[in-house]
Design an enzyme around this catalytic site. Structure first.
Site, PDB file in Angstrom:
ATOM      1  N   ASP A 467       0.883  -1.282   0.011  1.00 38.63           N
ATOM      2  CA  ASP A 467       0.023   0.028  -0.021  1.00 38.63           C
ATOM      3  C   ASP A 467       0.888   1.245  -0.141  1.00 38.63           C
ATOM      4  O   ASP A 467       2.198   1.087   0.142  1.00 38.63           O
ATOM      5  CB  ASP A 467      -0.889  -0.072   1.205  1.00 38.63           C
ATOM      6  CG  ASP A 467      -1.831   1.165   1.328  1.00 38.63           C
ATOM      7  OD1 ASP A 467      -2.408   1.602   0.191  1.00 38.63           O
ATOM      8  OD2 ASP A 467      -2.099   1.580   2.419  1.00 38.63           O
ATOM      9  N   THR A 469      -0.273   4.847   1.232  1.00 33.63           N
ATOM     10  CA  THR A 469      -0.677   5.797   2.288  1.00 33.63           C
ATOM     11  C   THR A 469      -0.454   5.104   3.628  1.00 33.63           C
ATOM     12  O   THR A 469      -0.849   4.070   4.051  1.00 33.63           O
ATOM     13  CB  THR A 469      -1.994   6.450   2.080  1.00 33.63           C
ATOM     14  OG1 THR A 469      -2.370   6.927   1.033  1.00 33.63           O
ATOM     15  CG2 THR A 469      -2.530   7.334   3.302  1.00 33.63           C
ATOM     16  N   THR A 765      -2.534   1.454  -4.674  1.00 37.13           N
ATOM     17  CA  THR A 765      -3.175   2.509  -3.663  1.00 37.13           C
ATOM     18  C   THR A 765      -4.530   2.923  -4.110  1.00 37.13           C
ATOM     19  O   THR A 765      -4.806   2.670  -5.454  1.00 37.13           O
ATOM     20  CB  THR A 765      -2.290   3.545  -3.678  1.00 37.13           C
ATOM     21  OG1 THR A 765      -2.902   4.516  -3.000  1.00 37.13           O
ATOM     22  CG2 THR A 765      -1.686   4.025  -5.029  1.00 37.13           C
ATOM     23  N   GLY A 766      -5.354   3.646  -3.396  1.00 40.29           N
ATOM     24  CA  GLY A 766      -6.449   3.878  -3.794  1.00 40.29           C
ATOM     25  C   GLY A 766      -6.418   5.457  -4.105  1.00 40.29           C
ATOM     26  O   GLY A 766      -7.419   6.105  -4.443  1.00 40.29           O
TER      27      GLY A 766
END
EC number: 7.6.2.1
Length: 1135
Positions: A467, A469, A765-766
């Site tokens: 990921d 963040t 990642t989003g």
């Protein structure tokens, strides 16, 4: 070569005619034949796409349509075929099919449907909806024992032991004592059941804690307390600040005067940015809470879906005249497991339990099995084949005399030690020891091993999915640079900006005294301003003011929250100087910019949906009316705001965005592109800020067109964007800002270490594409010399085909792809995308949903067969962590949900380097040595049994009975063999310094059929020497054969442990001496098996010594010669 190959090889004129006809239909407008174009388009698209195969090599290839259709499936289908899969996988396939059938019978999936939810009336729901309870348990009270037993006996090794143990209840097949078979098997099962029971109980406690949280439910009689698990669809739930939202709701009311609130979604999408949510205006306008029951209203909601970024629904109030209809979108929703960050909210529940977005995006936990365990399972199958073959040979040489089938089964039992039951015991104890070593390592404090069955997986990883963040970054933004074109300000020159702001420019001085002046002259001056070269001071003023106004940040004063609401903050200046001011925003970038303007003197003191107030360094309050707001979207890559200065009535359009979007909007300049590149190389996130002055007539014309576009039914988004773009012309470039997202400690050297170890790193990642690309550069996930290929957005098969062909021509470049494009490519070209992406040195997937992250992990497992590791810190990473072969959770700002669901939990990303390079590598090499040595221990005694039976006319009589067999596998050899878990080939410092040592492990050379065959040959040689030597040297009594051979066997095993050890530990020496002492001491009590008078003679000693020397000395010589002539890589580093 590739450029000469046409992308669209036309197979026939008919195909071209089809395309031409489809194009003409698609160009036609809607009418009576509106259905024809779509049908022809679909048929034609699949037809001509099948005629243009993806060129997976520079030479390309030609296929028939049938070949092209079967190509991806054929490649994956060829992997595991043949008799081995059919025979060995039969048991697992049968059990899995039966379990799936039972599950489908007991728990049929209910079809998800759209619903109408009446406010505060759960009883009006037409259908029954699932309970709002969270359940992470794998078993219940009835399925626990069968489930655990199935997980154990689906492995061939354990199933074999069960069959052998059960055979001892048959008198004709009984060999020795029952406890020699059932005690080890019972111990393994007891340990496993106890471990699973503890894990299951912990999961039950965590679920109970969440399901028992109390919430306020609004009823006709007032507020009542209700458990989270008792909440129903249609309930009106009150959620306080900093409280978890228990279910998916539509936002009806808030205590905030603006009718909006912020929520934290870090446990849903991984972003710590606060999201702005807006209450339904019809219910927000009601005078009191109780009025929600005095109206007749309902919410129509779409059926439950996976997508957490979209929602479609309507709110209808029937008792008004005319009925009120409001459209509902994602900004009117409150998803479960998000946190209310401001105010108190009231919502109506629309989805509960399994139908909430968070649960639908969470995959069920699976029982993870290490690759080493699977490899050992394959070796035990080979040993079983050898066992059957040896038994058949013995019966054949016996001549099939009498009931030969009984003799065959007895031989199977006699040679059953070829597959030692102690293998599982030793490996499980070894895994527990590795977990203890990891948690006691002072170099990685706080590390927790939550799944003790797969520590060896840490040493076999090829792909690391991480990921962004909170994992690679701290998610703390710091303003670093402001560039005005001719002058640049950094961290050490911010005081100059403060000086400019303290001295107001002449333009601002003239405006300050003329509140009642006509607005026309200032607008004329403003329109002609770009023609005159402005001073640095005036440019600094305009740039800082634009940054302070163009955002979606709201100031919050915690100390006043309980006094009178935030509306009171604008009443007095002293409220603005509150030291407890914090900022809420949908992005940490925005907060960093506003905090910077506050640090230089221009402070944001108040903001609501219609106005914003700034305080200048002199203490003056400037009020601006917000006329229009254009939020940031991933398509536009920019945001804007139109404000009116209350003091001068000037209307200004401010805009900021990514350089790729703003470069064509601003006026011509010669510095923007170059400076954006410079800041990007420093790892800064850049934003271009611009403005445009508007006259009242220009704004009124824009507003009428904008309102009309928003009311249109067809192509609303396109029409609105076109109206906004009419303003985005020849805007005045004000400045370029650079913000740094601070990386976690030692992220760059850790990523470099992992890359040198041969691990390919994918960032999922989003977050937005620009942000993800910037972090990939700043963290050195993508090196500065590497090219980056940004995969263009694709929406259909044709676009995906073209883009994949374009990407194929790139060499040694990193791939950046969005979640939407990834979904399209996986739908049509899954194998081709996986093959191309796996060749990239790094891959960045942005805008990924939790389900997509898990799907990528499964994609890599399926297409590469390599081991994957997922690293994350938020609730949105749980699915990925559970889907990967090995999951690592980081305890961070986003809570402990990921770390609790992971197999290993660390406190910092940099600890992963040591966890893999040192502990992962050591665990794999130790378990490989331990497993093969335990097999050797069984093979050598089985060889001796075979020699003994062949010499004595192929009699199915055991050589060693009772306690001798139990003692051989336990107190006589267990401690030295188990001490191999302390062995190490290189020091931890060397393993960290030379990560290339890790790369060899992925090839599996420490445990392979080659190394296994070497151990088999050693076992046959030593077993034959020990048995034939004892038979040659024994004198008159058979009991002497037992004493000589068994003693030589024990000494040989102890010497072989010493031969296998690469680095001695004091506990290893203690184990050797202790085991030898136990054996010598037990000789006095083994009168039943040995002649005590004989074993105290010199004859016994020299015969045992001679046999032991012949069995071990050649192996020591061979090992010495091998280390001299072909030393392993680690010996070169250790020397």
């Amino acid at each position: 070569m590739a450029d000469q190959i046409p992308l669209y090889p036309v197979r026939s004129a008919a195909a071209a005619a089809h395309r031409k006809r489809a194009a003409s239909y698609s160009a036609a407008g809607p009418g009576s034949g509106a259905e024809w174009p779509s049908r022809y388009q679909l048929e034609d698209e699949s037809a001509h796409l099948d005629e243009m195969p993806l060129m997976m090599s520079e030479e390309g290839f030609e296929n028939d349509e049938s070949d092209y259709h079967t190509l991806p499936r054929a490649r994956t289908a060829r992997r595991r075929r043949g008799l081995e899969r059919f025979v060995c996988g039969g048991w697992k396939l049968l059990c899995a099919s039966c379990c799936d059938w039972l599950v489908n019978i007991c728990q049929r999936k209910r079809e998800l449907k759209a619903r109408t939810v009446w406010l505060g009336c759960p009883e009006k729901c037409e259908e029954k909806h699932p309970r709002n309870s969270i359940k992470n348990q794998k078993y219940n009270i009835f399925t626990f024992i069968p489930g655990v037993l199935y997980e154990q006996f689906k492995f061939f090794l354990n199933l074999y032991f069960l069959v052998v143990s059960c055979s001892q209840f048959v008198p004709a097949l009984k060999i020795g004592c029952l406890y020699t078979y059932w005690a080890p098997l019972g111990f393994v099962l007891a340990v496993t059941i106890m471990r699973e029971a503890i894990d299951e109980f912990r999961r039950f406690q965590r679920d109970k804690e969440v399901n028992s949280q109390l919430y306020s439910k609004l009823t006709v009689r007032g507020k009542v307390q209700v458990k989270s698990s008792d909440i129903q669809v249609g309930d009106l739930i009150i959620v306080e600040k900093n409280q978890r939202i228990p279910s998916d709701m539509v936002f009806l009311r808030t205590s905030e005067k603006a009718g909006s609130c912020f929520i934290r979604t870090d446990q849903l999408d991984g972003e710590t940015d606060w999201k702005l949510k807006v209450a339904v205006s019809c219910t927000q306008r009601l005078p009191a809470l109780g009025d929600l029951f005095s109206i007749s209203a309902y919410v129509y909601a779409q059926k439950p879906q996976l997508d957490i970024h979209s929602f479609e629904g309507t709110f209808t109030r029937e008792d008004s005249d005319p009925p009120i209809h409001e459209s509902l979108s994602i900004e009117n929703t409150l998803w479960a497991n998000t946190i209310v960050a401001s105010g108190t909210v009231i919502g109506v529940v629309i989805y509960t339990g399994k139908e909430t977005r968070s649960v639908m995006n969470t995959s069920n936990p699976k029982n993870k099995v290490g690759l080493l365990d699977l490899e050992l399972n394959q070796l035990t199958k080979a040993l079983f084949a050898a066992l059957v073959a040896l038994s058949v040979v013995m019966v054949t040489l016996q001549g099939f005399v009498g009931p030969w089938y009984r003799s065959l089964f007895r031989f199977l039992l006699l040679f059953s030690y070829i597959i030692p039951i102690s293998l599982r015991v030793n490996l499980d104890m070894g895994k527990a020891a590795y977990g203890w070593m990891i948690m006691k390592d002072e170099s990685i404090p706080g590390t927790v091993v939550r799944t003790s069955t797969i520590p060896e997986e840490l040493g076999r990883l090829v792909y690391l999915l991480t990921d962004k963040t909170g994992t690679l970054t701290q998610n703390e933004m710091v303003f670093k640079r402001l560039h005005l074109g001719t002058v640049s300000y950094g961290a050490d020159t911010m005081d100059e900006i403060q000086g400019h702001l303290r001295n107001p420019c002449p333009q601002m001085q003239s405006q300050a005294g003329g509140n009642n002046a006509s607005s026309t002259p200032p607008r004329k001056a403003q329109s002609s301003a770009p023609k005159v070269r402005k001073s640095v001071s005036s440019r600094v003023h305009e740039a800082v003011k634009a940054i302070a106004l163009c955002h979606n940040v709201s100031p919050v004063y915690e100390s006043r929250a309980g006094v009178g609401g935030e509306a009171e903050y604008a009443e007095a200046d002293q409220d603005f100087s509150d030291g407890n001011r914090t900022y809420q925003a949908a992005s940490p970038d925005e907060v960093a910019l506003v905090q910077w303007t506050e640090s230089v003197g221009l402070t944001l003191v108040s903001r609501d949906l219609g106005s914003v107030q700034l305080r200048t360094p002199s203490g003056q309050i400037q009020t601006y009316c917000i006329l229009q707001m254009f939020p940031f979207t991933s398509e536009s890559k920019r945001m804007g705001v139109i404000v009116r200065d209350e003091s001068t009535a000037e209307i200004t359009f401010y805009m900021k965005g990514a350089d790729v979007a703003m470069s064509s909007i601003v006026q011509y300049n010669d510095w923007l592109e170059e400076e954006c590149g410079n800041m990007a190389r420093e790892g800064l996130r850049t934003l271009v800020v611009a403005k445009r002055a508007l006259t009242e007539e220009q704004y009124q014309d824009f507003e009428s067109r904008y309102s009309q576009a928003k009311l249109s039914i067809h192509d609303r988004a396109l029409k609105v964007a076109a109206v906004v773009e009419s303003l985005e012309r020849q805007m005045e470039l004000l400045c370029l800002t650079g913000v740094e997202d601070r990386l976690q400690a030692d992220v760059r050297p850790t990523l470099e270490l992992l890359r040198n170890a041969g691990i390919k790193i994918w960032m999922l990642t989003g977050d937005k594409l620009e942000t993800a690309t910037c972090i990939a550069k700043s963290s050195h996930l993508v090196s500065r010399t590497q090219d980056i290929h940004i995969f263009r957005p694709v929406t259909n098969r044709g676009e995906a085909h073209l883009e994949l062909n374009a990407f194929r021509r790139k060499h040694d470049c990193a791939l950046v792809i969005s979640g939407d494009s990834l979904e399209v490519c996986l739908k049509y070209y899954e194998h081709e995308l996986a093959e191309l992406a796996c060749q990239c040195p790094a891959v960045v997937c942005c805008r990924c949903s939790p389900t997509q992250k898990a799907r990528i992990a499964k994609l890599l497992q399926h297409h590469t067969g390599k081991r994957t590791c997922a690293v994350g810190d938020g609730g949105n990473d749980v699915s990925m962590i559970q889907a990967a072969d090995c999951g690592i959770g980081i305890e961070g700002k986003e809570g402990r949900q990921a770390s609790l669901a992971a197999d290993f939990s660390v406190t910092q990303f940099r600890h992963i380097g040591r966890l893999l390079m040192v502990h992962g590598r050591s665990s794999y090499k130790r378990s490989a040595a331990l497993g093969q040595f335990v097999m050797h221990r069984g093979l050598i005694i089985s060889t001796m049994q075979a020699v003994f039976s062949s010499v004595f006319y192929f009699a199915s009589v055991p050589l060693y009975q009772g306690f001798l067999m139990v003692g051989y596998a336990t107190i006589y050899t267990m401690f030295p063999v188990f001490s191999l878990v302390l062995d190490q080939d290189v020091k931890p410092e060397t393993a960290m310094l030379y990560p290339e040592l890790y790369k060899d492990l992925t090839k599996g050379r420490s445990l392979s059929f080659k190394t296994f065959l070497v151990w088999v040959l050693i076992s046959i040689y030593q077993g034959g020497i020990l048995m034939y030597g004892a038979l040659l040297l024994f004198e008159s009594e058979f009991v002497h054969v037992l004493a000589i051979s068994f003693t030589a066997l024990i000494l040989t095993e102890l010497l072989m442990v010493a031969l296998t050890i690469r680095t001695w530990h004091w506990l290893m020496a203690v184990a050797e001496v202790l085991s030898l002492g136990c054996y010598v001491a037990s000789l006095a009590f083994l009168n039943e098996y040995f002649d005590v008078a004989f074993i105290t003679t010199v004859t016994f000693v020299w015969k045992v010594s001679a046999i032991t020397m012949v069995s071990c000395l050649p192996l020591y010589v061979l090992k010495y010669l091998k280390r001299k002539l072909s030393p392993p890589s680690y010996t070169k580093l250790a020397s």
